[in-house]
Design a protein around this motif. Sequence first.
Motif, mmCIF file in Angstrom:
data_model
loop_
_atom_site.group_PDB
_atom_site.id
_atom_site.type_symbol
_atom_site.label_atom_id
_atom_site.label_comp_id
_atom_site.label_asym_id
_atom_site.label_seq_id
_atom_site.Cartn_x
_atom_site.Cartn_y
_atom_site.Cartn_z
ATOM 1 N N SER A 184 7.864 -13.241 8.298
ATOM 2 C CA SER A 184 6.560 -13.377 7.665
ATOM 3 C C SER A 184 5.495 -12.752 8.564
ATOM 4 O O SER A 184 5.757 -12.441 9.739
ATOM 5 C CB SER A 184 6.226 -14.855 7.448
ATOM 6 O OG SER A 184 6.048 -15.500 8.715
ATOM 7 N N LYS A 185 4.298 -12.591 8.036
ATOM 8 C CA LYS A 185 3.195 -12.067 8.846
ATOM 9 C C LYS A 185 2.906 -13.011 10.006
ATOM 10 O O LYS A 185 2.552 -12.573 11.110
ATOM 11 C CB LYS A 185 1.944 -11.868 8.001
ATOM 12 C CG LYS A 185 0.829 -11.106 8.746
ATOM 13 C CD LYS A 185 -0.353 -10.832 7.842
ATOM 14 C CE LYS A 185 -1.383 -9.963 8.565
ATOM 15 N NZ LYS A 185 -1.879 -10.571 9.811
ATOM 16 N N LEU B 22 11.772 -2.756 6.044
ATOM 17 C CA LEU B 22 12.250 -3.315 7.308
ATOM 18 C C LEU B 22 11.886 -4.789 7.400
ATOM 19 O O LEU B 22 12.722 -5.626 7.773
ATOM 20 C CB LEU B 22 11.656 -2.550 8.493
ATOM 21 C CG LEU B 22 11.943 -3.144 9.879
ATOM 22 C CD1 LEU B 22 13.445 -3.145 10.156
ATOM 23 C CD2 LEU B 22 11.196 -2.376 10.966
ATOM 24 N N VAL B 23 10.655 -5.113 7.083
ATOM 25 C CA VAL B 23 10.210 -6.503 7.137
ATOM 26 C C VAL B 23 11.021 -7.348 6.164
ATOM 27 O O VAL B 23 11.383 -8.493 6.459
ATOM 28 C CB VAL B 23 8.702 -6.595 6.823
ATOM 29 C CG1 VAL B 23 8.243 -8.049 6.852
ATOM 30 C CG2 VAL B 23 7.897 -5.766 7.823
ATOM 31 N N GLU B 24 11.330 -6.783 5.007
ATOM 32 C CA GLU B 24 12.134 -7.499 4.018
ATOM 33 C C GLU B 24 13.556 -7.718 4.519
ATOM 34 O O GLU B 24 14.135 -8.794 4.332
ATOM 35 C CB GLU B 24 12.154 -6.719 2.702
ATOM 36 C CG GLU B 24 10.818 -6.706 1.967
ATOM 37 C CD GLU B 24 10.833 -5.785 0.764
ATOM 38 O OE1 GLU B 24 11.915 -5.247 0.444
ATOM 39 O OE2 GLU B 24 9.766 -5.596 0.141
ATOM 40 N N ARG C 227 6.733 -0.738 17.414
ATOM 41 C CA ARG C 227 5.532 -0.650 16.576
ATOM 42 C C ARG C 227 4.585 -1.824 16.868
ATOM 43 O O ARG C 227 3.373 -1.631 16.995
ATOM 44 C CB ARG C 227 5.923 -0.637 15.099
ATOM 45 C CG ARG C 227 6.795 0.550 14.669
ATOM 46 C CD ARG C 227 6.047 1.864 14.731
ATOM 47 N NE ARG C 227 6.851 3.021 14.414
ATOM 48 C CZ ARG C 227 6.822 3.668 13.247
ATOM 49 N NH1 ARG C 227 6.023 3.240 12.277
ATOM 50 N NH2 ARG C 227 7.565 4.733 13.050
ATOM 51 N N LEU C 228 5.124 -3.019 16.972
ATOM 52 C CA LEU C 228 4.273 -4.187 17.235
ATOM 53 C C LEU C 228 3.665 -4.126 18.634
ATOM 54 O O LEU C 228 2.526 -4.584 18.843
ATOM 55 C CB LEU C 228 5.079 -5.475 17.071
ATOM 56 C CG LEU C 228 5.507 -5.849 15.657
ATOM 57 C CD1 LEU C 228 6.280 -7.165 15.663
ATOM 58 C CD2 LEU C 228 4.310 -5.952 14.724
ATOM 59 N N GLY C 229 4.410 -3.581 19.599
ATOM 60 C CA GLY C 229 3.864 -3.426 20.945
ATOM 61 C C GLY C 229 2.625 -2.557 20.928
ATOM 62 O O GLY C 229 1.628 -2.838 21.613
ATOM 63 N N ASP D 99 -2.746 -0.280 11.976
ATOM 64 C CA ASP D 99 -2.678 -1.330 10.970
ATOM 65 C C ASP D 99 -1.219 -1.679 10.688
ATOM 66 O O ASP D 99 -0.400 -0.798 10.442
ATOM 67 C CB ASP D 99 -3.361 -0.846 9.688
ATOM 68 C CG ASP D 99 -3.389 -1.923 8.624
ATOM 69 O OD1 ASP D 99 -2.484 -1.918 7.768
ATOM 70 O OD2 ASP D 99 -4.308 -2.756 8.661
ATOM 71 N N MET D 100 -0.898 -2.963 10.717
ATOM 72 C CA MET D 100 0.480 -3.402 10.550
ATOM 73 C C MET D 100 1.086 -2.934 9.229
ATOM 74 O O MET D 100 2.235 -2.488 9.177
ATOM 75 C CB MET D 100 0.567 -4.927 10.656
ATOM 76 C CG MET D 100 1.990 -5.448 10.743
ATOM 77 S SD MET D 100 2.068 -7.260 10.768
ATOM 78 C CE MET D 100 1.181 -7.629 12.286
ATOM 79 N N ASP D 101 0.317 -3.011 8.168
ATOM 80 C CA ASP D 101 0.835 -2.632 6.848
ATOM 81 C C ASP D 101 1.198 -1.150 6.780
ATOM 82 O O ASP D 101 2.110 -0.756 6.037
ATOM 83 C CB ASP D 101 -0.185 -2.954 5.758
ATOM 84 C CG ASP D 101 -0.360 -4.450 5.551
ATOM 85 O OD1 ASP D 101 0.594 -5.194 5.853
ATOM 86 O OD2 ASP D 101 -1.443 -4.870 5.107
ATOM 87 N N LYS D 102 0.486 -0.328 7.548
ATOM 88 C CA LYS D 102 0.739 1.113 7.531
ATOM 89 C C LYS D 102 1.800 1.535 8.546
ATOM 90 O O LYS D 102 2.451 2.562 8.390
ATOM 91 C CB LYS D 102 -0.557 1.882 7.793
ATOM 92 C CG LYS D 102 -1.575 1.720 6.674
ATOM 93 C CD LYS D 102 -2.846 2.511 6.949
ATOM 94 C CE LYS D 102 -3.848 2.331 5.809
ATOM 95 N NZ LYS D 102 -5.115 3.070 6.048
#
Length: 278
Positions: free
Chosen positions: A248-249, A241-243, A220-222, A232-235
């Motif tokens: 952190s951002k 998963l981040v939790e 996803r980040l790639g 958009d990262m939030d979407k």
Amino acid sequence: MKIEEYITKAGRTCALPDTCHRIQELIEDDSSTMADIAEVLSFDPIITGHVLKLANSALYNFSSQVETVGKAVTLLGADAVYNLVLATGTSTALAKLDTSAIDLDRHWRTSINTALIYKRFAKKERIKKADSLFVTGLLHDVGELIVAQVNPAAATKCEQIRSNQPLHLVQQEVLGFDYATLGAMLFKHWRLPNHMVNLILNQHNIGSSLESQLMYLSCRLGLISVFPDQFDMDKMLPSQLVEILGYSKNDLDGAMDWANIGAFSVFAIVCPQANSVY
């Protein structure tokens, strides 16, 4: 068209170099030595050249030049060298495919960023097989190259980006399967390690293992790092998963920035046939 047909038709064009298979056999043979691996590589100057370039790239940032295969094997270890061989061997094989139906620069930029992000987080988590995960990230979307060769019209349709919609949903809509499934089948056909096959196959599932969670995150980040205006990262990243990972951002932004910088030195080695903006 069935997924097996894609593998059969693409297999007539590209095959994994013998050097990759031979070194894999040596890795699995407890009686083999570092010298045996260096000797096999010495008979394949093209792959050797690529391996040394990668060893001297942003992937490792050694303080001095790695000038010989012997030094690469000593510094990196047999497993890491095998993974560099695999990275260059597969890109050499895939270069034989006709990928004119897609934006090849876009494919490799996204793949390289995914691979670098994956390796960065793997090292952060002290996962021992970080080099293997780099290769898995690099080839996570290899199914696209197969479809571009066998069914270029479908590949062009699948390439259409819809803001904040994961691309595998478009692929399933057009093909009836996604590139992850096709790529995993190709890996299996090439007899690559099972953990790589499974990570490729399940890249769109968060999973329970750290490797699978980082695979999902890195893919996803790639994509976000190459198309920040479209995704958009939030979407794109589930909050759970981040939790779970506890990033952190700043951690996520830092990984994407690092990949964008590191991709410069990796791109020309992995994909010399592309006309990149790099």
